[in-house]
Enzyme design. Structure first.
Site, PDB file in Angstrom:
ATOM      1  CE  LYS A  87       3.816  10.070   3.202  1.00 45.90           C
ATOM      2  NZ  LYS A  87       2.490  10.568   3.569  1.00 45.90           N
TER       3      LYS A  87
HETATM    4  O1  G3P Z   1      -0.823   8.558   4.181  1.00 41.08           O
HETATM    5  C1  G3P Z   1      -1.429   8.463   2.925  1.00 41.08           C
HETATM    6  C2  G3P Z   1      -2.878   8.720   3.090  1.00 41.08           C
HETATM    7  O2  G3P Z   1      -3.070  10.053   3.473  1.00 41.08           O
HETATM    8  C3  G3P Z   1      -3.744   8.439   1.929  1.00 41.08           C
HETATM    9  O3  G3P Z   1      -5.004   8.276   2.466  1.00 41.08           O
HETATM   10  O4  G3P Z   1      -7.436   8.219   2.461  1.00 41.08           O
HETATM   11  O5  G3P Z   1      -6.204   9.698   0.843  1.00 41.08           O
HETATM   12  O6  G3P Z   1      -6.188   7.227   0.556  1.00 41.08           O
HETATM   13  P1  G3P Z   1      -6.284   8.358   1.522  1.00 41.08           P
END
Ligand code: G3P
Length: 219
Positions: A87
């Site tokens: 990633k």
């Molecule tokens: O895969 C990316 C994700 O983990 C971000 O999620 O909820 O932290 O915006 P969030």
């Protein structure tokens, strides 16, 4: 649409895998920190453990921010297990690193995508996946789902092989909207995935069926 789970929590990964609908896993440095996985060796060991639970792509994010360091860190991650997808953040150094890995047959997931232009750059460089962050756009009153649709149009126009991996998914309607638009993959927390299977009328209906069955048995 493929279902990935967005966590580094082993219990949640096992639970999602046992449901039989899991196709892969995404992690990021924040999710790893949440599980208190500290130190390089423990981090690598944790990725290996995840790869041995799920038979599918497991995104492991580089911490490096320069091209050369991303290449060497990413190679170490890729060497861990065949399931590993490196990633890489959406930066100019990241774009170069994606091309480096593409030329060597190593799969990449370009993360922190917030515009279709960024997704186009990542696809041009040969990213296996792009990760547009739906929820974080919604958080700032932008339209996260519109971004998924825009990227779908761009990729379809030119038949890019790069898959749209909708990330920062927060609730079941996000998942359903992604499926309607045609995202290739969505990655969600376990909670949102389980909520997708729920409906109050299902619960009421099942309760009624079981009550009627019990009544019939008495007679
Ligand atoms: O895969 C990316 C994700 O983990 C971000 O999620 O909820 O932290 O915006 P969030």
């Amino acid at each position: 649409m493929k279902f990935f789970i967005d966590t580094a929590n082993l219990d949640e990964i096992k639970e999602a895998n046992d449901l039989g609908v899991l196709d892969g896993v995404t992690t990021n440095p924040s999710l790893m920190a949440k599980e208190a996985i500290i130190g390089q060796e423990n981090i690598l060991k944790h990725y290996r453990t995840i790869c041995n639970i799920v038979n599918g792509p497991v995104s492991a994010e580089v911490i490096a921010t320069t091209y050369k360091e991303m290449c060497s860190e990413g190679e170490k991650l890729a060497d861990l297990h065949d399931n590993i997808v490196v990633k890489i953040p959406m930066t100019l150094d990241g774009i170069k690193a994606i091309k480096y890995f593409y030329d060597r047959g190593i799969r990449t997931n370009c993360t922190l995508i917030f515009s279709a232009g960024q997704a186009l750059m990542a696809a041009k460089a040969g990213a296996t996946y792009v990760s547009p962050f739906v929820g974080r756009l919604d958080d700032i009153s932008a339209d996260g789902m519109a971004l998924i649709a825009e990227i779908r149009t761009v990729f379809d126009n030119y038949h890019f092989d790069t898959e749209i991996l909708a990330a920062s998914i927060r609730h079941p309607m996000h998942i359903l909207e992604c499926a309607k638009i045609g995202a290739d993959v969505m990655t969600a927390p376990l909670k949102a995935m389980k909520q997708l299977a729920k409906h109050p009328l299902t619960d009421i209906g099942l309760e009624q069926f079981l009550a009627d069955h019990a009544k019939g048995q008495k007679g």
